[in-house]
Motif scaffolding. Structure first.
Motif, PDB file in Angstrom:
ATOM      1  N   LYS A 233       1.966  -1.640 -10.246  1.00  0.00           N
ATOM      2  CA  LYS A 233       0.682  -1.096 -10.720  1.00  0.00           C
ATOM      3  C   LYS A 233      -0.479  -1.910 -10.182  1.00  0.00           C
ATOM      4  O   LYS A 233      -1.496  -1.365  -9.749  1.00  0.00           O
ATOM      5  CB  LYS A 233       0.647  -1.062 -12.247  1.00  0.00           C
ATOM      6  N   ARG A 234      -0.319  -3.220 -10.185  1.00  0.00           N
ATOM      7  CA  ARG A 234      -1.359  -4.109  -9.683  1.00  0.00           C
ATOM      8  C   ARG A 234      -1.641  -3.834  -8.203  1.00  0.00           C
ATOM      9  O   ARG A 234      -2.791  -3.781  -7.769  1.00  0.00           O
ATOM     10  CB  ARG A 234      -0.899  -5.554  -9.887  1.00  0.00           C
ATOM     11  N   LEU A 235      -0.590  -3.640  -7.408  1.00  0.00           N
ATOM     12  CA  LEU A 235      -0.753  -3.346  -5.988  1.00  0.00           C
ATOM     13  C   LEU A 235      -1.487  -2.025  -5.777  1.00  0.00           C
ATOM     14  O   LEU A 235      -2.438  -1.948  -4.995  1.00  0.00           O
ATOM     15  CB  LEU A 235       0.612  -3.296  -5.301  1.00  0.00           C
ATOM     16  N   VAL A 236      -1.060  -0.985  -6.478  1.00  0.00           N
ATOM     17  CA  VAL A 236      -1.698   0.329  -6.324  1.00  0.00           C
ATOM     18  C   VAL A 236      -3.159   0.253  -6.761  1.00  0.00           C
ATOM     19  O   VAL A 236      -4.045   0.785  -6.080  1.00  0.00           O
ATOM     20  CB  VAL A 236      -0.922   1.419  -7.099  1.00  0.00           C
ATOM     21  N   ASP A 237      -3.434  -0.424  -7.857  1.00  0.00           N
ATOM     22  CA  ASP A 237      -4.814  -0.551  -8.337  1.00  0.00           C
ATOM     23  C   ASP A 237      -5.681  -1.314  -7.335  1.00  0.00           C
ATOM     24  O   ASP A 237      -6.802  -0.911  -7.020  1.00  0.00           O
ATOM     25  CB  ASP A 237      -4.863  -1.257  -9.699  1.00  0.00           C
ATOM     26  N   ARG A 238      -5.157  -2.426  -6.837  1.00  0.00           N
ATOM     27  CA  ARG A 238      -5.946  -3.303  -5.971  1.00  0.00           C
ATOM     28  C   ARG A 238      -6.114  -2.725  -4.562  1.00  0.00           C
ATOM     29  O   ARG A 238      -7.219  -2.670  -4.039  1.00  0.00           O
ATOM     30  CB  ARG A 238      -5.277  -4.678  -5.899  1.00  0.00           C
ATOM     31  N   ALA A 239      -5.027  -2.314  -3.946  1.00  0.00           N
ATOM     32  CA  ALA A 239      -5.073  -1.919  -2.541  1.00  0.00           C
ATOM     33  C   ALA A 239      -5.403  -0.449  -2.311  1.00  0.00           C
ATOM     34  O   ALA A 239      -5.860  -0.086  -1.225  1.00  0.00           O
ATOM     35  CB  ALA A 239      -3.741  -2.256  -1.868  1.00  0.00           C
ATOM     36  N   PHE A 240      -5.188   0.388  -3.339  1.00  0.00           N
ATOM     37  CA  PHE A 240      -5.372   1.825  -3.145  1.00  0.00           C
ATOM     38  C   PHE A 240      -6.279   2.435  -4.202  1.00  0.00           C
ATOM     39  O   PHE A 240      -6.231   3.643  -4.439  1.00  0.00           O
ATOM     40  CB  PHE A 240      -4.011   2.534  -3.126  1.00  0.00           C
ATOM     41  N   ALA A 241      -7.091   1.602  -4.857  1.00  0.00           N
ATOM     42  CA  ALA A 241      -8.033   2.050  -5.885  1.00  0.00           C
ATOM     43  C   ALA A 241      -7.345   2.916  -6.940  1.00  0.00           C
ATOM     44  O   ALA A 241      -7.910   3.874  -7.441  1.00  0.00           O
ATOM     45  CB  ALA A 241      -9.216   2.801  -5.252  1.00  0.00           C
ATOM     46  N   GLY A 242      -6.086   2.590  -7.242  1.00  0.00           N
ATOM     47  CA  GLY A 242      -5.351   3.309  -8.277  1.00  0.00           C
ATOM     48  C   GLY A 242      -4.754   4.622  -7.825  1.00  0.00           C
ATOM     49  O   GLY A 242      -4.182   5.356  -8.628  1.00  0.00           O
ATOM     50  N   SER A 243      -4.860   4.948  -6.534  1.00  0.00           N
ATOM     51  CA  SER A 243      -4.369   6.227  -6.024  1.00  0.00           C
ATOM     52  C   SER A 243      -2.897   6.132  -5.636  1.00  0.00           C
ATOM     53  O   SER A 243      -2.546   5.543  -4.605  1.00  0.00           O
ATOM     54  CB  SER A 243      -5.183   6.668  -4.803  1.00  0.00           C
ATOM     55  N   LEU A 244      -2.039   6.720  -6.456  1.00  0.00           N
ATOM     56  CA  LEU A 244      -0.613   6.746  -6.139  1.00  0.00           C
ATOM     57  C   LEU A 244      -0.333   7.581  -4.879  1.00  0.00           C
ATOM     58  O   LEU A 244       0.443   7.147  -4.022  1.00  0.00           O
ATOM     59  CB  LEU A 244       0.187   7.247  -7.342  1.00  0.00           C
ATOM     60  N   PRO A 245      -0.985   8.748  -4.709  1.00  0.00           N
ATOM     61  CA  PRO A 245      -0.787   9.476  -3.449  1.00  0.00           C
ATOM     62  C   PRO A 245      -1.207   8.650  -2.227  1.00  0.00           C
ATOM     63  O   PRO A 245      -0.520   8.666  -1.201  1.00  0.00           O
ATOM     64  CB  PRO A 245      -1.655  10.727  -3.608  1.00  0.00           C
ATOM     65  N   GLY A 246      -2.303   7.911  -2.330  1.00  0.00           N
ATOM     66  CA  GLY A 246      -2.743   7.050  -1.231  1.00  0.00           C
ATOM     67  C   GLY A 246      -1.704   5.992  -0.903  1.00  0.00           C
ATOM     68  O   GLY A 246      -1.436   5.697   0.268  1.00  0.00           O
ATOM     69  N   PHE A 247      -1.113   5.425  -1.948  1.00  0.00           N
ATOM     70  CA  PHE A 247      -0.053   4.435  -1.756  1.00  0.00           C
ATOM     71  C   PHE A 247       1.143   5.073  -1.034  1.00  0.00           C
ATOM     72  O   PHE A 247       1.690   4.506  -0.096  1.00  0.00           O
ATOM     73  CB  PHE A 247       0.386   3.848  -3.097  1.00  0.00           C
ATOM     74  N   LEU A 248       1.563   6.244  -1.490  1.00  0.00           N
ATOM     75  CA  LEU A 248       2.728   6.899  -0.894  1.00  0.00           C
ATOM     76  C   LEU A 248       2.512   7.237   0.573  1.00  0.00           C
ATOM     77  O   LEU A 248       3.410   7.055   1.398  1.00  0.00           O
ATOM     78  CB  LEU A 248       3.106   8.156  -1.682  1.00  0.00           C
TER      79      LEU A 248
END
Length: 120
Positions: A78-93
């Motif tokens: 969660k911390r990674l997605v929040d920090r690196a992708f502004a909380g965007s799970l689709p962006g992370f994927l």
């Protein structure tokens, strides 16, 4: 425990505990020497620190975890997605997959997981 952040070396240390618990503290020292290249004093220093933080327990010279690996992984993810992708799970994927293609089985598993976690 709200703060489940572990530095890399503490996480690797906890992986030794999670993989072999419950384990006698002397066995923990041996395993840390083998897998992490640590001296006995380093192992006991880190163990004390993680016991003080509520991650592990050393009772009667037997070491166990107090926090499951899955809880630490969920916190870090969660911390990674929040920090690196502004909380965007689709962006992370999208970033995670890059040019990789998914097998039919992987795609079905992801669809199942998404369905399980949908709102409503």
């Amino acid at each position: 425990m709200e703060e489940m952040k572990l530095c890399e070396s503490d996480y690797r240390f906890m992986c030794v505990i999670w993989s072999h618990e419950p384990l006698p503290s002397r066995e923990l020292v041996e395993r840390c020497a083998q897998t992490l290249g640590w001296k006995k004093s380093t192992t006991y220093t880190v163990l004390k620190k993680l016991c003080d933080r509520g991650f592990a327990r050393n009772q009667d010279a037997v070491v166990t975890s107090l926090v499951p690996r899955s809880a630490v992984q969920a916190y870090e993810s969660k911390r990674l997605v929040d920090r690196a992708f502004a909380g965007s799970l689709p962006g992370f994927l999208v970033a995670f997959l890059g040019d990789r293609t998914l097998s039919e089985k992987e795609a079905e598993e992801l669809k199942r997981l998404i369905d399980e976690h949908k709102e409503g």
